[in-house]
Design an enzyme around this catalytic site. Structure first.
Site, PDB file in Angstrom:
ATOM      1  N   CYS A 266       0.805  -1.235   0.000  1.00  0.00           N
ATOM      2  CA  CYS A 266       0.000   0.000   0.000  1.00  0.00           C
ATOM      3  C   CYS A 266       0.831   1.275   0.000  1.00  0.00           C
ATOM      4  O   CYS A 266       0.806   2.026  -0.972  1.00  0.00           O
ATOM      5  CB  CYS A 266      -0.943  -0.014   1.188  1.00  0.00           C
ATOM      6  SG  CYS A 266      -1.965  -1.492   1.199  1.00  0.00           S
TER       7      CYS A 266
HETATM    8  C1  UGA Z   1      -1.535   0.452   5.536  1.00  0.00           C
HETATM    9  C2  UGA Z   1      -2.415   1.371   6.402  1.00  0.00           C
HETATM   10  O1  UGA Z   1      -1.949   1.375   7.748  1.00  0.00           O
HETATM   11  C3  UGA Z   1      -3.871   0.925   6.372  1.00  0.00           C
HETATM   12  O2  UGA Z   1      -4.689   1.829   7.109  1.00  0.00           O
HETATM   13  C4  UGA Z   1      -4.338   0.888   4.921  1.00  0.00           C
HETATM   14  O3  UGA Z   1      -5.682   0.433   4.817  1.00  0.00           O
HETATM   15  C5  UGA Z   1      -3.436  -0.052   4.121  1.00  0.00           C
HETATM   16  O4  UGA Z   1      -2.076   0.422   4.205  1.00  0.00           O
HETATM   17  C6  UGA Z   1      -3.915  -0.057   2.695  1.00  0.00           C
HETATM   18  O5  UGA Z   1      -3.884   1.001   2.053  1.00  0.00           O
HETATM   19  O6  UGA Z   1      -4.447  -1.071   2.243  1.00  0.00           O
HETATM   20  P1  UGA Z   1      -0.380  -1.934   5.906  1.00  0.00           P
HETATM   21  O7  UGA Z   1       0.339  -1.674   4.628  1.00  0.00           O
HETATM   22  O8  UGA Z   1      -1.018  -3.251   6.135  1.00  0.00           O
HETATM   23  O9  UGA Z   1      -1.554  -0.831   6.118  1.00  0.00           O
HETATM   24  O10 UGA Z   1       0.674  -1.759   7.072  1.00  0.00           O
HETATM   25  P2  UGA Z   1       1.086  -0.677   8.180  1.00  0.00           P
HETATM   26  O11 UGA Z   1       0.878  -1.250   9.504  1.00  0.00           O
HETATM   27  O12 UGA Z   1       0.492   0.639   7.909  1.00  0.00           O
HETATM   28  O13 UGA Z   1       2.667  -0.617   7.938  1.00  0.00           O
HETATM   29  C7  UGA Z   1       3.219  -0.154   6.721  1.00  0.00           C
HETATM   30  C8  UGA Z   1       4.721  -0.140   6.790  1.00  0.00           C
HETATM   31  O14 UGA Z   1       5.182   0.910   7.645  1.00  0.00           O
HETATM   32  C9  UGA Z   1       5.354  -1.422   7.330  1.00  0.00           C
HETATM   33  O15 UGA Z   1       6.490  -1.733   6.558  1.00  0.00           O
HETATM   34  C10 UGA Z   1       5.749  -1.061   8.747  1.00  0.00           C
HETATM   35  O16 UGA Z   1       6.819  -1.820   9.253  1.00  0.00           O
HETATM   36  C11 UGA Z   1       6.122   0.390   8.578  1.00  0.00           C
HETATM   37  N1  UGA Z   1       6.014   1.167   9.843  1.00  0.00           N
HETATM   38  C12 UGA Z   1       4.800   1.401  10.403  1.00  0.00           C
HETATM   39  C13 UGA Z   1       7.170   1.659  10.428  1.00  0.00           C
HETATM   40  O17 UGA Z   1       8.293   1.450   9.921  1.00  0.00           O
HETATM   41  N2  UGA Z   1       7.049   2.398  11.569  1.00  0.00           N
HETATM   42  C14 UGA Z   1       5.854   2.644  12.156  1.00  0.00           C
HETATM   43  O18 UGA Z   1       5.825   3.331  13.202  1.00  0.00           O
HETATM   44  C15 UGA Z   1       4.704   2.131  11.563  1.00  0.00           C
END
Ligand code: UGA
Length: 436
Positions: A266
């Site tokens: 995403c």
């Molecule tokens: C993300 C959004 O959080 C969802 O709300 C959205 O619906 C989704 O994309 C989408 O568009 O379908 P997702 O990709 O499953 O969800 O994962 P996240 O939990 O958002 O993490 C994304 C990335 O950011 C991961 O690689 C995670 O490790 C990284 N991240 C997240 C960090 O490096 N630091 C953080 O503090 C949070």
């Protein structure tokens, strides 16, 4: 209500949760293998809780998967949940949206009943109104608003928490072209908590909300990663900084974990597509570019940390813990860990990996170029360097007495004081006393 879902990926499959509340769900997919798996109650992806929901729904005859669009004839609502991947230039590839809209329209042609077509796939602003609507009208010969309804209802679920996010969302955004569609969608969502805010808007605003939200979240990650870089230079711990600024309720504590960069299906794709759409509309969004630039540099920075720790990586045995783009998923799409491993291989390192869920997916990418270990313990044995790249809980309990090499902690899972007690050189993202 009778709900048809086109596309049985993450979002499509999660809509099956509606079956828990009595709705009937028909998933339409192309892949016969996937369809048989779903009909056997087995989700084709790893997602906590989804297997049980599928199994219950299949047994209660509330969920089924099929491979043809005929199911639309007997439905109230059709969700478009097909993929919207990136083109080479980062812009959005709408080919699946177009094909799917045309196929839905073929069914609408012969239908008397008013049904609502709902775009749930992430699409750039104006796609629903300028692309989906004309295809539906031209192919079916029917009129949007009079013969069928059209809506855009973005999904905000996170992988790993998809079921919980679906059942308890922060909000429900209902972008509609007509009031009748809104009423039908309200009825569908009435099964969820009535206190969940509902945002009634037009379809283009709904599309914009999705991109603005993902960009805002991605910007926080790139922001804290940049702060982490600066912290390293000034011997400051980014975790303390993130904790302190997160206590300001204007900022809040979430999405301030520094790491190897964001990945997944995403954020990278959506920020790129948003940037391309904005540029195409005559804007030059500096922030969106900066989010992507900071993120693109992260995996290489992790490799540089490894080089700082042990010098030339050629011939070194490197233990990589974690390949998924985040914990609780087997998804490795755009995972920073994959870029790190590719870079390590380019530098001539011997890479061995362990991930609790993503090993099968990793095999498809790396084949026999790396070694696959069965546990974190086996992975770190006799390694020259250990890199932690995904925030799996089980890495917090890594037995440090088994580690005889420097640790590069891209997710800040290991307590640096513990590492010190074990005599292990430690380098962590945004850690104040990184070895030099
Ligand atoms: C993300 C959004 O959080 C969802 O709300 C959205 O619906 C989704 O994309 C989408 O568009 O379908 P997702 O990709 O499953 O969800 O994962 P996240 O939990 O958002 O993490 C994304 C990335 O950011 C991961 O690689 C995670 O490790 C990284 N991240 C997240 C960090 O490096 N630091 C953080 O503090 C949070």
């Amino acid at each position: 209500m009778k709900v048809v879902v086109i596309g049985a990926g993450y979002v499509g499959l999660t809509i099956a949760c509606f079956a828990e509340f009595g709705h009937n769900i028909t998933l339409v997919g192309r892949d016969k293998n996937k369809i048989s798996m779903i009909n056997a109650g087995k989700p084709p992806i790893y997602e906590p809780g989804l297997g049980e929901i599928l199994m219950r729904g299949i047994k209660a005859k509330k969920i089924k998967a099929v491979d043809d669009y005929g199911a639309i004839n007997n439905s109230d609502i059709v969700f478009i949940c097909v993929g919207t991947p990136s083109n080479e230039d980062g812009s959005i590839d709408l080919s699946q949206i177009k094909t799917c809209s045309a196929q839905i329209a073929e069914q609408l042609k012969h239908m008397e009943k008013f049904i609502v077509v709902v775009v749930k796939s992430t699409v750039v602003p104006q796609t629903t109104i300028n692309i989906v609507k004309p295809i539906l009208e031209n192919v079916s010969g029917k009129k949007c608003g009079a013969d069928f309804g059209l809506a855009m209802n973005p999904e905000f679920l996170k992988e790993g928490d998809a079921v919980e996010d679906f059942i308890h969302p922060d909000k429900i955004v209902l972008g509609v072209t007509d009031d009748r569609s809104y009423e039908i969608l309200e009825k569908l969502y009435d099964c969820l908590d009535k206190n969940i805010p509902r945002i009634k808007t037009d379809v283009t605003t709904a599309e914009m909300i999705k991109y603005a939200q993902n960009s805002a979240l991605a910007s926080r990650v790139s922001f804290i990663n940049e702060i982490a870089n600066i912290c390293e230079k000034f011997s400051v711990d980014v975790k303390t900084v993130a904790y302190a600024i997160g206590l300001d309720n204007r900022i809040g504590p979430k999405f301030l974990r520094a790491g190897p960069g964001f990945g997944g299906s995403c954020f990278p794709k959506d920020v790129k597509a948003f940037l391309a759409a904005a540029k195409n509309a005559g804007e030059d969004p500096l922030m969106l570019k900066a989010i992507l630039n900071v993120n693109a540099s992260r995996p290489y920075r992790m490799v540089e940390m490894a080089e700082k720790a042990v010098g030339n990586l050629g011939g070194k045995n490197i233990a990589v813990l974690g390949l998924a783009f985040k914990n609780n998923t087997d998804d490795i799409r755009e995972s920073p860990a994959i870029t790190v491993v590719k870079e390590l291989l380019k530098k001539g390192a011997n890479v061995r990996v362990y991930d609790p869920q993503a090993m099968d997916n990793a095999r498809k990418v790396f084949g026999s170029t790396i070694t696959y270990e069965n546990s974190k313990e086996e992975c770190v044995k006799d390694a020259d360097i250990c890199m932690i790249l995904t925030e799996w809980d089980e890495f917090k309990s890594l037995d440090l007495s088994l580690v005889k090499c420097p640790i590069i902690d891209a997710r800040r899972m290991v307590d640096p004081e513990d590492a010190k007690k074990h005599g292990i050189p430690y380098m962590g993202v945004g850690w104040k006393n990184n070895i030099r």
